[in-house]
Design a protein around this motif. Structure first.
Motif, PDB file in Angstrom:
ATOM      1  N   LEU A 211       0.836  -1.202   0.000  1.00 63.00           N
ATOM      2  CA  LEU A 211       0.000   0.000   0.000  1.00 63.00           C
ATOM      3  C   LEU A 211       0.870   1.250   0.000  1.00 63.00           C
ATOM      4  O   LEU A 211       0.557   2.252  -0.664  1.00 63.00           O
ATOM      5  CB  LEU A 211      -0.934  -0.006   1.205  1.00 63.00           C
ATOM      6  CG  LEU A 211      -2.184  -0.889   1.092  1.00 63.00           C
ATOM      7  CD1 LEU A 211      -2.911  -0.953   2.428  1.00 63.00           C
ATOM      8  CD2 LEU A 211      -3.119  -0.382   0.005  1.00 63.00           C
ATOM      9  N   VAL A 214       2.086   1.675  -3.553  1.00 61.27           N
ATOM     10  CA  VAL A 214       1.046   2.226  -4.427  1.00 61.27           C
ATOM     11  C   VAL A 214       0.909   3.723  -4.201  1.00 61.27           C
ATOM     12  O   VAL A 214       0.854   4.515  -5.162  1.00 61.27           O
ATOM     13  CB  VAL A 214      -0.296   1.507  -4.180  1.00 61.27           C
ATOM     14  CG1 VAL A 214      -1.435   2.226  -4.894  1.00 61.27           C
ATOM     15  CG2 VAL A 214      -0.218   0.058  -4.661  1.00 61.27           C
ATOM     16  N   ALA A 215       0.859   4.142  -2.934  1.00 56.73           N
ATOM     17  CA  ALA A 215       0.735   5.571  -2.636  1.00 56.73           C
ATOM     18  C   ALA A 215       1.942   6.337  -3.169  1.00 56.73           C
ATOM     19  O   ALA A 215       1.806   7.446  -3.709  1.00 56.73           O
ATOM     20  CB  ALA A 215       0.586   5.775  -1.130  1.00 56.73           C
ATOM     21  N   ARG A 218       1.708   6.653  -6.979  1.00 59.25           N
ATOM     22  CA  ARG A 218       0.662   7.587  -7.390  1.00 59.25           C
ATOM     23  C   ARG A 218       1.218   9.015  -7.393  1.00 59.25           C
ATOM     24  O   ARG A 218       0.890   9.822  -8.270  1.00 59.25           O
ATOM     25  CB  ARG A 218      -0.531   7.511  -6.443  1.00 59.25           C
ATOM     26  CG  ARG A 218      -1.371   6.258  -6.544  1.00 59.25           C
ATOM     27  CD  ARG A 218      -2.237   6.226  -7.783  1.00 59.25           C
ATOM     28  NE  ARG A 218      -3.165   5.095  -7.765  1.00 59.25           N
ATOM     29  CZ  ARG A 218      -3.763   4.628  -8.838  1.00 59.25           C
ATOM     30  NH1 ARG A 218      -3.532   5.165 -10.027  1.00 59.25           N
ATOM     31  NH2 ARG A 218      -4.603   3.596  -8.755  1.00 59.25           N
ATOM     32  N   MET A 230      -0.579   1.454 -13.263  1.00 59.60           N
ATOM     33  CA  MET A 230      -1.439   2.587 -12.894  1.00 59.60           C
ATOM     34  C   MET A 230      -1.932   3.358 -14.113  1.00 59.60           C
ATOM     35  O   MET A 230      -3.058   3.852 -14.134  1.00 59.60           O
ATOM     36  CB  MET A 230      -0.665   3.528 -11.977  1.00 59.60           C
ATOM     37  CG  MET A 230      -0.481   3.001 -10.576  1.00 59.60           C
ATOM     38  SD  MET A 230       0.454   4.176  -9.555  1.00 59.60           S
ATOM     39  CE  MET A 230       0.384   3.338  -7.973  1.00 59.60           C
ATOM     40  N   THR A 237      -8.078   0.446  -9.649  1.00 55.46           N
ATOM     41  CA  THR A 237      -8.200   1.152  -8.379  1.00 55.46           C
ATOM     42  C   THR A 237      -6.988   0.840  -7.505  1.00 55.46           C
ATOM     43  O   THR A 237      -6.204  -0.074  -7.794  1.00 55.46           O
ATOM     44  CB  THR A 237      -9.473   0.728  -7.643  1.00 55.46           C
ATOM     45  OG1 THR A 237      -9.352  -0.664  -7.265  1.00 55.46           O
ATOM     46  CG2 THR A 237     -10.703   0.908  -8.527  1.00 55.46           C
ATOM     47  N   ASP A 238      -6.836   1.575  -6.393  1.00 54.16           N
ATOM     48  CA  ASP A 238      -5.731   1.300  -5.479  1.00 54.16           C
ATOM     49  C   ASP A 238      -5.834  -0.118  -4.914  1.00 54.16           C
ATOM     50  O   ASP A 238      -4.822  -0.800  -4.729  1.00 54.16           O
ATOM     51  CB  ASP A 238      -5.723   2.317  -4.325  1.00 54.16           C
ATOM     52  CG  ASP A 238      -5.102   3.645  -4.734  1.00 54.16           C
ATOM     53  OD1 ASP A 238      -4.686   3.770  -5.905  1.00 54.16           O
ATOM     54  OD2 ASP A 238      -5.036   4.550  -3.886  1.00 54.16           O
ATOM     55  N   GLU A 239      -7.044  -0.558  -4.623  1.00 53.67           N
ATOM     56  CA  GLU A 239      -7.213  -1.927  -4.112  1.00 53.67           C
ATOM     57  C   GLU A 239      -6.806  -2.944  -5.169  1.00 53.67           C
ATOM     58  O   GLU A 239      -6.106  -3.921  -4.862  1.00 53.67           O
ATOM     59  CB  GLU A 239      -8.663  -2.158  -3.692  1.00 53.67           C
ATOM     60  CG  GLU A 239      -8.886  -3.547  -3.075  1.00 53.67           C
ATOM     61  CD  GLU A 239     -10.336  -3.809  -2.731  1.00 53.67           C
ATOM     62  OE1 GLU A 239     -10.577  -4.619  -1.828  1.00 53.67           O
ATOM     63  OE2 GLU A 239     -11.217  -3.219  -3.379  1.00 53.67           O
TER      64      GLU A 239
END
Length: 550
Positions: A211, A214-215, A218, A230, A237-239
């Motif tokens: 997570l 991913v952040a 982004r 991405m 989606t992030d999930e």
């Protein structure tokens, strides 16, 4: 179904013991030590047999090659969606069962069917397609040199701990744009999930780490698989991003480790793979084929759930009960002709059907280069203990050595500034906006290679390797965003039957339209067997030199 008596010497049970309540256990040390004896016994049931993956987790293991293909190629009957798992939905499976991180639903390409699978699989395929194999080979070689330099002067090493466990992480840090300090956390999370040791905590650590990745991507995309996923038109989606990364990291680290070490074990213990080039054979390539047939890194997996009661080779499979494919047992099915496997790649180590592994080429390239580089640098490498005494890690899914101790004449590493320690290839720097999908492959000339942040403090051995390894990922901020794992909503229990802390309950999707399954030829043309010499040769350098000059 009646239980056949176990054969004499079966490691799973003594001849006088009654079979286990759910079937024969695949999680203990006895199975890890001699799985072939267990598979031979399970074949007495027919094409499939009852097994216990972990305590209280029952499943049916498919041991027949033909039956395995029927399951893998018939998605209209055998679904990949674990939300059909009957025992999980009834609350029979404990919330902390080590089976859940490997088998419970995640919104990724592995656990979906039909249109959802096609969308997620398309994002993965297109992102992997952007990886430049030439750049990948170069990075594997440089990372391997860094690791080998750490033990070359010692004259001994454990190739699991000192080489093959860290090498895939170095490569994946590069491919996924992951900060170096994430390495120890990824190793701990992946190995805990595969070993089933505190798997719930390991899964939480892995989830938190990814997570954060991913952040980070982004806010700071780069020329890496994470950023390409991405920017893909499927708009993950992030999930979904999180769980595609779990899938890709899981498939590319632990199985890659096992493929490298199992191939090295074979090369160092079997005289068939120690010949020269005179016979027209490429020993490393042949060893990988042999391992993928006999000791595939994922011995049992590809979990399916019948959408209705089904029959497979005379065995009834109830709807919603897990059906696990034994790639190892199917590959070694006595019904197959196995006289000439050299060059034959009809094995099931990469699975088959719509869920065939999408990363076969890069996975094989990484393993080949890792083995070639080691044998080139240490041509007199030999096992420190007899092959039969090497320890195996227990677990129902993988075929994994716990250690691979070797010895060799000490070699002084090349001094700093030598060609082997030249600066890594140049890679693109940070981009102000996310890379457009379909952007040119890296590396691009004219951009300096940025450095990773300081490594994570836990695990000094791995951290030192990350610190000294060449890095080609985009630079990362020192304070990456930290996102907490998903928690239960107020007023809702954290766990309900069929739902775990890492997978939200979602309605069962409609079944995909029936897809006709066509079976290609079962085998490919085999290369002529290599000539064998009377003496054992460990001089691998000529092989690698020839490969480099092709």
């Amino acid at each position: 179904m009646t239980h056949p008596a176990p054969p004499p010497g079966c490691p799973a049970h003594n001849a006088d013991d009654a079979p286990a309540a759910f079937g024969f256990p695949l999680y203990d040390k006895e199975f890890a030590t001699d799985p072939d004896a267990v598979y031979a016994h399970l074949r007495q049931y027919g094409a499939a047999a009852p097994v216990e993956l972990y305590p209280g987790v029952r499943a049916t293991l498919v041991t027949s090659y033909a039956a395995a293909l029927d399951v893998l190629r018939t998605p209209e009957t055998f679904s990949k969606d674990p939300r059909r798992w009957k025992d999980l939905n009834r609350g029979v499976i404990a919330p902390d069962s080590p089976a859940l991180p490997m088998m419970a639903y995640r919104p990724n390409a592995l656990f979906t069917d039909g249109a959802d699978h096609a969308r997620l699989r398309g994002a993965i395929n297109d992102s992997l397609e952007q990886v430049d194999p030439v750049a990948l080979r170069g990075y594997v070689e440089r990372s391997a040199d860094v690791l080998i330099d750490r033990f070359a002067a010692l004259g001994e090493a454990d190739l699991v701990r000192d080489y093959a466990r860290t090498l895939p992480l170095l490569v994946f840090n590069e491919l996924f744009g992951s900060p170096a300090e994430f390495g120890d956390r990824l190793v701990a999370g992946m190995s805990g999930i595969f070993d089933g040791v505190d798997a719930e905590r390991a899964n939480q650590e892995l989830t938190a780490c990814l997570l954060e990745l991913v952040a980070l991507k982004r806010s700071r995309p780069g020329p890496d698989i994470t950023s390409w996923l991405m920017s893909h038109p499927s708009r993950l989606t992030d999930e979904e991003m999180l769980h595609q990364l779990v899938l890709l990291m899981g498939a590319g680290t632990e199985p890659q480790l096992n493929l490298i070490t199992n191939a090295l074990r074979l090369l160092l213990s079997d005289d068939r793979f120690a010949g020269s080039l005179a016979g027209g054979s490429l020993p490393v390539d042949d060893a990988l084929d042999e391992v993928l047939w006999t000791d595939p890194p994922m011995a049992n997996y590809a979990v399916h759930f019948p959408v209705r009661d089904a029959e497979l080779g005379g065995v009834t499979l109830p709807a919603g009960d897990p059906v696990v494919i034994s790639f190892s047992a199917a590959n070694n099915d006595p019904a197959l002709a196995a006289e000439h496997r050299t060059g034959n790649r009809a094995h099931l180590a990469w699975s088959a059907g719509p869920h065939t592994c999408p990363a076969q080429s890069p996975a094989r390239l990484i393993a080949t280069v890792a083995v070639e580089k080691l044998l080139d640098r240490l041509p007199d490498l030999e096992l420190a203990v007899p092959a039969g005494q090497l320890p195996w890690r227990p677990g129902p899914f993988h075929r994994a050595l716990a250690a691979l101790p070797v010895r060799f004449p000490p070699v002084t590493p090349a001094p700093a500034g030598s060609p082997r320690h030249a600066a890594p290839q140049q890679y693109p720097g940070p981009q102000q906006a996310g890379p457009q999908y379909g952007a040119p492959r890296y590396p691009a000339p004219g951009h300096p290679a940025p450095q990773h942040a300081a490594p994570h403090q836990a695990g000094p051995d791995a951290a030192d390797a990350y610190r000294t390894a060449p890095s080609a990922a985009a630079p990362h901020s020192a304070a990456a965003s930290t996102a907490a794992p998903r928690t239960a909503a107020p007023g809702r229990p954290a766990e309900t039957p069929g739902e775990t802390s890492w997978q939200p309950r979602q309605p069962l999707p409609p079944l995909p339209a029936p897809t006709p399954s066509t079976r290609p030829a079962a085998t490919s043309t085999a290369r002529p067997p290599a000539s064998t010499g009377t003496g054992r040769s460990r001089r691998w350098s000529s092989l690698v030199a020839w490969l480099r000059g092709r």
